[in-house]
Design a protein around this motif. Sequence first.
Motif, mmCIF file in Angstrom:
data_model
loop_
_atom_site.group_PDB
_atom_site.id
_atom_site.type_symbol
_atom_site.label_atom_id
_atom_site.label_comp_id
_atom_site.label_asym_id
_atom_site.label_seq_id
_atom_site.Cartn_x
_atom_site.Cartn_y
_atom_site.Cartn_z
ATOM 1 N N PHE A 1 -51.527 30.950 -1.300
ATOM 2 C CA PHE A 1 -51.484 29.546 -1.726
ATOM 3 C C PHE A 1 -50.250 29.323 -2.599
ATOM 4 N N ILE A 2 -49.443 28.315 -2.229
ATOM 5 C CA ILE A 2 -48.265 27.946 -3.024
ATOM 6 C C ILE A 2 -48.285 26.440 -3.244
ATOM 7 N N PRO A 3 -48.644 25.973 -4.432
ATOM 8 C CA PRO A 3 -48.565 24.534 -4.724
ATOM 9 C C PRO A 3 -47.131 24.145 -5.067
ATOM 10 N N ALA A 4 -46.710 22.983 -4.618
ATOM 11 C CA ALA A 4 -45.316 22.584 -4.830
ATOM 12 C C ALA A 4 -45.230 21.091 -5.111
ATOM 13 N N TRP A 5 -44.488 20.753 -6.144
ATOM 14 C CA TRP A 5 -44.170 19.362 -6.451
ATOM 15 C C TRP A 5 -42.703 19.299 -6.860
ATOM 16 N N ARG A 6 -41.912 18.603 -6.033
ATOM 17 C CA ARG A 6 -40.462 18.498 -6.254
ATOM 18 C C ARG A 6 -39.823 19.875 -6.418
ATOM 19 N N GLU A 7 -40.077 20.722 -5.446
ATOM 20 C CA GLU A 7 -39.535 22.079 -5.458
ATOM 21 C C GLU A 7 -38.593 22.304 -4.277
ATOM 22 N N ASP A 8 -37.903 21.259 -3.829
ATOM 23 C CA ASP A 8 -37.028 21.387 -2.663
ATOM 24 C C ASP A 8 -35.873 22.346 -2.916
ATOM 25 N N ALA A 9 -35.497 22.574 -4.169
ATOM 26 C CA ALA A 9 -34.376 23.471 -4.473
ATOM 27 C C ALA A 9 -34.740 24.938 -4.316
ATOM 28 N N ASN B 1 -56.907 23.220 -4.899
ATOM 29 C CA ASN B 1 -58.198 22.904 -4.282
ATOM 30 C C ASN B 1 -58.016 22.284 -2.901
ATOM 31 N N ARG B 2 -56.957 21.497 -2.732
ATOM 32 C CA ARG B 2 -56.672 20.944 -1.397
ATOM 33 C C ARG B 2 -56.306 22.054 -0.412
ATOM 34 N N LEU B 3 -55.575 23.071 -0.881
ATOM 35 C CA LEU B 3 -55.249 24.212 -0.028
ATOM 36 C C LEU B 3 -56.510 24.999 0.340
ATOM 37 N N TYR B 4 -57.438 25.079 -0.575
ATOM 38 C CA TYR B 4 -58.707 25.756 -0.295
ATOM 39 C C TYR B 4 -59.464 25.050 0.829
ATOM 40 N N LEU B 5 -59.469 23.724 0.811
ATOM 41 C CA LEU B 5 -60.126 22.979 1.886
ATOM 42 C C LEU B 5 -59.414 23.193 3.216
ATOM 43 N N ALA B 6 -58.092 23.253 3.191
ATOM 44 C CA ALA B 6 -57.338 23.507 4.419
ATOM 45 C C ALA B 6 -57.654 24.888 4.973
ATOM 46 N N LEU B 7 -57.780 25.873 4.097
ATOM 47 C CA LEU B 7 -58.142 27.213 4.544
ATOM 48 C C LEU B 7 -59.531 27.213 5.184
ATOM 49 N N GLN B 8 -60.469 26.521 4.572
ATOM 50 C CA GLN B 8 -61.818 26.446 5.144
ATOM 51 C C GLN B 8 -61.790 25.824 6.539
ATOM 52 N N ASP B 9 -60.996 24.776 6.722
ATOM 53 C CA ASP B 9 -60.893 24.143 8.039
ATOM 54 C C ASP B 9 -60.330 25.112 9.066
ATOM 55 N N ALA C 1 -70.095 27.100 -7.823
ATOM 56 C CA ALA C 1 -70.448 26.943 -9.234
ATOM 57 C C ALA C 1 -69.767 25.744 -9.884
ATOM 58 N N HIS C 2 -68.769 25.146 -9.209
ATOM 59 C CA HIS C 2 -67.994 24.068 -9.827
ATOM 60 C C HIS C 2 -67.772 22.919 -8.845
ATOM 61 N N GLN C 3 -68.849 22.441 -8.258
ATOM 62 C CA GLN C 3 -68.847 21.240 -7.410
ATOM 63 C C GLN C 3 -67.815 21.320 -6.276
ATOM 64 N N GLY C 4 -67.719 22.488 -5.664
ATOM 65 C CA GLY C 4 -66.856 22.635 -4.503
ATOM 66 C C GLY C 4 -65.392 22.866 -4.819
ATOM 67 N N GLU C 5 -65.006 22.972 -6.088
ATOM 68 C CA GLU C 5 -63.611 23.169 -6.471
ATOM 69 C C GLU C 5 -63.473 24.501 -7.212
ATOM 70 N N PRO C 6 -62.913 25.523 -6.577
ATOM 71 C CA PRO C 6 -62.797 26.829 -7.237
ATOM 72 C C PRO C 6 -61.778 26.858 -8.362
ATOM 73 N N PHE C 7 -60.809 25.937 -8.337
ATOM 74 C CA PHE C 7 -59.785 25.896 -9.374
ATOM 75 C C PHE C 7 -60.068 24.727 -10.320
ATOM 76 N N ALA C 8 -59.929 24.979 -11.619
ATOM 77 C CA ALA C 8 -60.300 24.001 -12.645
ATOM 78 C C ALA C 8 -59.310 22.845 -12.661
ATOM 79 N N ARG C 9 -59.698 21.726 -12.067
ATOM 80 C CA ARG C 9 -58.789 20.602 -11.874
ATOM 81 C C ARG C 9 -58.248 20.042 -13.188
ATOM 82 N N HIS C 10 -59.059 20.012 -14.219
ATOM 83 C CA HIS C 10 -58.660 19.361 -15.466
ATOM 84 C C HIS C 10 -58.092 20.348 -16.493
#
Length: 501
Positions: free
Chosen positions: A107-115, A178-186, A286-295
């Motif tokens: 899993f690699i999250p990216a925001w404005r990492e085009d460089a 968490n969005r990547l986790y859902l993609a993996l499940q799919d 244990a955390h409403q379907g989200e393994p990573f702590a969103r907040h």
Amino acid sequence: MGFCLSVISGCSLSQSIARCKGRFPALGNSLGGNGLLVAQFTAGEWLALIQHELLLMAAVFFGIGLLDELAMDAAYIWLRLTGRTKTERLPGTDLRDEELMGMAAVFIPAWREDAVIGPTLTHALASWPQEDLRIYVGCYRNDPETQASIAVAARADRRVRMVIVGEDGPTSKAHCLNRLYLALQDDEARMRCKAHMVVLHDAEDMVDPAALVLLDRAVWLSDFVQLPVMALPPSDSRWIANHYSDEFAESHAKAMVVRDALGCAIPGAGVGSAIARPMLDRLARAHQGEPFARHSLTEDYELGQRVVALGGAGRFLRVRTQGGSLVATRAYFPSSLETSVRQKTRWVHGIALQGWDRLGWGGSLLNRWMTLRDRRGPLAALVLACAYFLVAASFISGLAVEFGLVAALEPSPLLRALLLFTLAGLFWRCAARAVFTAREYGAAEGLRAIPRVIVSNIIAIMSGRRALAAYFGTLRGAPVVWDKTEHSDHPAIALQRELPA
């Protein structure tokens, strides 16, 4: 013994001042018979009195912190002498030729990492040629530059999947994960094949060729595995960026090794971390379907803690190649003061302040000791700020004494002993920092690590203050956002530049 101890013992202000009279002859002339005429103090006498009290407070807290560090050092030395922390050596075979024991998702999250996302993917795909590898890169619908960089780097390699978050970014790093986790499940449902581990990386990482197979083997015996992190020293920032090299070199060679040997929770670094697939599902349930702590601002740190809270086992894996190179995730870290303070503000806020609220103080006594070490950042920043104020105050007091404006400070025997103890501890800690840094980066960087302690302290003070301000802001309802670090260079690109044409 002064204001600090008078608060503990319940003494009055006049009694506290009276205790100082014997060590400040000039003060005694201004106190009067009953010691209550404090309004007659001169500015120099007030400075001397305040300086003494701050010095006592700083010495006490530095002494406590030094005892904590000496306990960690003693544990490390004992484990080294008994052979329980011996770093393993890889066999001569190239682990890139080894097959995985099942499908591995990265899993690699990216925001404005085009460089940097392009070099990261290109290097990872070349370093890890295994067919059972799947790299999930999360980006946002309002970040077309990063999307384009991912598409170019992946080309036709089916092992890379770009997952676009259906919200404008940035949200939070954990939300993207968490969005990547859902993609993996799919994908698992469609392929009828489940991954056996998920590896976490950042968009700017340079992975180690041996890391994937090592994690693949280790995760069968543990629920969470963390590899070391190496902060590569850029040539243009020997003081700001390189202080990360010093800190990681010591922490990931000593503190994390001791935590692993003592069976304490292993905090995730967010890079080079592997979590067993069944444990990831348990976290999600244990955390409403989200393994990573969103907040959470430090969802990676929380991950290792939450694994242990669910009864899982964590491990810190420290291995070297036959050539002596450490198997670790390598990356560049912030090279300017502003970006470094921003990054460490997030760490202090998430680990020390949010962590107290979100995770509490559970676990064994040893684990609580490690948790206390993790959360000492704000207090350490306060004590360090007092110490640097005392440096300036001592200079001013010295001038005042020289011109006869105030009597010289005569510290009590207790204060003198504390100062000698902390001074000896300072020399010991600087020597240890230099040794750990020199082992990974060479003798020259080891020597530079000693004056870089000052840089590290200044950044700690600034980030501690900003973390407290940010934390109070969240208490008033401010949202948790992805305050990410900007990246403009990548180690793989620099490596290519250094190769002969």
